[in-house]
Design a protein around this motif. Structure first.
Motif, PDB file in Angstrom:
ATOM      1  N   THR A  37      68.650  88.951  36.829  1.00 37.58           N
ATOM      2  CA  THR A  37      68.356  88.267  38.092  1.00 37.58           C
ATOM      3  C   THR A  37      68.691  86.784  37.969  1.00 37.58           C
ATOM      4  O   THR A  37      68.665  86.224  36.873  1.00 37.58           O
ATOM      5  CB  THR A  37      66.869  88.392  38.489  1.00 37.58           C
ATOM      6  OG1 THR A  37      66.062  87.770  37.499  1.00 37.58           O
ATOM      7  CG2 THR A  37      66.450  89.832  38.672  1.00 37.58           C
ATOM      8  N   ALA A  38      69.018  86.182  39.102  1.00 36.44           N
ATOM      9  CA  ALA A  38      69.231  84.736  39.193  1.00 36.44           C
ATOM     10  C   ALA A  38      68.509  84.279  40.463  1.00 36.44           C
ATOM     11  O   ALA A  38      69.127  84.095  41.513  1.00 36.44           O
ATOM     12  CB  ALA A  38      70.709  84.406  39.247  1.00 36.44           C
ATOM     13  N   GLY A  42      69.655  83.507  44.414  1.00 34.55           N
ATOM     14  CA  GLY A  42      69.422  84.688  45.233  1.00 34.55           C
ATOM     15  C   GLY A  42      70.234  85.914  44.871  1.00 34.55           C
ATOM     16  O   GLY A  42      70.598  86.699  45.733  1.00 34.55           O
ATOM     17  N   LEU A  43      70.506  86.107  43.575  1.00 31.26           N
ATOM     18  CA  LEU A  43      71.287  87.264  43.127  1.00 31.26           C
ATOM     19  C   LEU A  43      70.488  88.148  42.179  1.00 31.26           C
ATOM     20  O   LEU A  43      69.697  87.669  41.370  1.00 31.26           O
ATOM     21  CB  LEU A  43      72.542  86.815  42.383  1.00 31.26           C
ATOM     22  CG  LEU A  43      73.738  86.389  43.204  1.00 31.26           C
ATOM     23  CD1 LEU A  43      74.839  85.868  42.291  1.00 31.26           C
ATOM     24  CD2 LEU A  43      74.264  87.527  44.049  1.00 31.26           C
ATOM     25  N   VAL A  44      70.737  89.439  42.307  1.00 34.14           N
ATOM     26  CA  VAL A  44      70.223  90.414  41.349  1.00 34.14           C
ATOM     27  C   VAL A  44      71.382  91.336  40.993  1.00 34.14           C
ATOM     28  O   VAL A  44      72.183  91.703  41.848  1.00 34.14           O
ATOM     29  CB  VAL A  44      69.007  91.197  41.908  1.00 34.14           C
ATOM     30  CG1 VAL A  44      69.360  91.964  43.155  1.00 34.14           C
ATOM     31  CG2 VAL A  44      68.428  92.134  40.867  1.00 34.14           C
ATOM     32  N   TRP A  45      71.511  91.630  39.710  1.00 35.19           N
ATOM     33  CA  TRP A  45      72.532  92.564  39.247  1.00 35.19           C
ATOM     34  C   TRP A  45      71.844  93.868  38.901  1.00 35.19           C
ATOM     35  O   TRP A  45      70.814  93.880  38.224  1.00 35.19           O
ATOM     36  CB  TRP A  45      73.263  92.042  38.014  1.00 35.19           C
ATOM     37  CG  TRP A  45      74.189  90.921  38.306  1.00 35.19           C
ATOM     38  CD1 TRP A  45      75.521  91.021  38.590  1.00 35.19           C
ATOM     39  CD2 TRP A  45      73.885  89.525  38.333  1.00 35.19           C
ATOM     40  NE1 TRP A  45      76.050  89.762  38.796  1.00 35.19           N
ATOM     41  CE2 TRP A  45      75.063  88.830  38.648  1.00 35.19           C
ATOM     42  CE3 TRP A  45      72.714  88.797  38.139  1.00 35.19           C
ATOM     43  CZ2 TRP A  45      75.115  87.452  38.764  1.00 35.19           C
ATOM     44  CZ3 TRP A  45      72.754  87.423  38.259  1.00 35.19           C
ATOM     45  CH2 TRP A  45      73.952  86.762  38.563  1.00 35.19           C
ATOM     46  N   ILE A  46      72.431  94.974  39.377  1.00 36.62           N
ATOM     47  CA  ILE A  46      71.884  96.288  39.058  1.00 36.62           C
ATOM     48  C   ILE A  46      72.956  97.139  38.397  1.00 36.62           C
ATOM     49  O   ILE A  46      74.143  96.859  38.504  1.00 36.62           O
ATOM     50  CB  ILE A  46      71.350  97.017  40.311  1.00 36.62           C
ATOM     51  CG1 ILE A  46      72.482  97.368  41.292  1.00 36.62           C
ATOM     52  CG2 ILE A  46      70.234  96.237  40.972  1.00 36.62           C
ATOM     53  CD1 ILE A  46      72.070  98.323  42.409  1.00 36.62           C
ATOM     54  N   ARG A  47      72.509  98.187  37.722  1.00 34.83           N
ATOM     55  CA  ARG A  47      73.399  99.241  37.234  1.00 34.83           C
ATOM     56  C   ARG A  47      73.271 100.348  38.274  1.00 34.83           C
ATOM     57  O   ARG A  47      72.241 101.004  38.375  1.00 34.83           O
ATOM     58  CB  ARG A  47      72.945  99.717  35.853  1.00 34.83           C
ATOM     59  CG  ARG A  47      73.749 100.829  35.266  1.00 34.83           C
ATOM     60  CD  ARG A  47      75.076 100.436  34.751  1.00 34.83           C
ATOM     61  NE  ARG A  47      74.989  99.411  33.713  1.00 34.83           N
ATOM     62  CZ  ARG A  47      76.037  98.799  33.202  1.00 34.83           C
ATOM     63  NH1 ARG A  47      77.250  99.103  33.603  1.00 34.83           N
ATOM     64  NH2 ARG A  47      75.892  97.868  32.294  1.00 34.83           N
ATOM     65  N   ASP A  48      74.302 100.509  39.102  1.00 36.89           N
ATOM     66  CA  ASP A  48      74.288 101.445  40.216  1.00 36.89           C
ATOM     67  C   ASP A  48      74.102 102.883  39.722  1.00 36.89           C
ATOM     68  O   ASP A  48      74.771 103.307  38.795  1.00 36.89           O
ATOM     69  CB  ASP A  48      75.597 101.324  41.000  1.00 36.89           C
ATOM     70  CG  ASP A  48      75.582 102.077  42.300  1.00 36.89           C
ATOM     71  OD1 ASP A  48      75.660 103.319  42.257  1.00 36.89           O
ATOM     72  OD2 ASP A  48      75.484 101.421  43.355  1.00 36.89           O
ATOM     73  N   GLU A  49      73.149 103.620  40.334  1.00 38.25           N
ATOM     74  CA  GLU A  49      72.878 105.002  39.916  1.00 38.25           C
ATOM     75  C   GLU A  49      74.059 105.931  40.142  1.00 38.25           C
ATOM     76  O   GLU A  49      74.268 106.865  39.386  1.00 38.25           O
ATOM     77  CB  GLU A  49      71.668 105.563  40.683  1.00 38.25           C
ATOM     78  CG  GLU A  49      70.364 105.349  40.004  1.00 38.25           C
ATOM     79  CD  GLU A  49      69.241 106.163  40.630  1.00 38.25           C
ATOM     80  OE1 GLU A  49      69.428 106.778  41.704  1.00 38.25           O
ATOM     81  OE2 GLU A  49      68.168 106.175  40.038  1.00 38.25           O
ATOM     82  N   ASP A  50      74.814 105.708  41.219  1.00 36.12           N
ATOM     83  CA  ASP A  50      75.924 106.608  41.537  1.00 36.12           C
ATOM     84  C   ASP A  50      77.158 106.357  40.684  1.00 36.12           C
ATOM     85  O   ASP A  50      77.754 107.284  40.150  1.00 36.12           O
ATOM     86  CB  ASP A  50      76.308 106.482  43.016  1.00 36.12           C
ATOM     87  CG  ASP A  50      75.229 107.017  43.939  1.00 36.12           C
ATOM     88  OD1 ASP A  50      74.475 107.923  43.522  1.00 36.12           O
ATOM     89  OD2 ASP A  50      75.136 106.520  45.068  1.00 36.12           O
TER      90      ASP A  50
END
Length: 80
Positions: A37-38, A42-50
């Motif tokens: 997160t930052a 205002g950013l969040v990085w995710i590991r996309d489930e799909d």
């Protein structure tokens, strides 16, 4: 039986690495595990489930929801 509950995230500082979240905007729903997160930008990085790719999500473009699995019991056995 397992169900999920969703809690709205109002501040990115509430998120921790490994949290499961959904990012919603209109009909678009992205779901994944928080990678980083930052909050200052205002950013969040995710590991996309799909796709299993990292994805940057701008807080101002999406509503963010933390997904929590409710744990239930079947007989005497824990079901997660």
């Amino acid at each position: 039986m397992t169900s999920e509950t969703h809690r709205r995230i109002r501040k990115l500082s509430e998120l921790r690495r490994g949290d499961l979240i959904e990012a919603r905007s209109g009909v678009t729903v992205l779901r994944g595990t928080v990678y980083d997160t930052a909050p200052g930008i205002g950013l969040v990085w995710i590991r996309d489930e799909d796709t299993h790719y990292r994805r940057a999500i701008q807080e101002e473009d999406f509503s963010l929801w933390q997904v929590q699995a409710d744990v239930t019991f079947r007989g005497r056995d824990l079901v997660a």
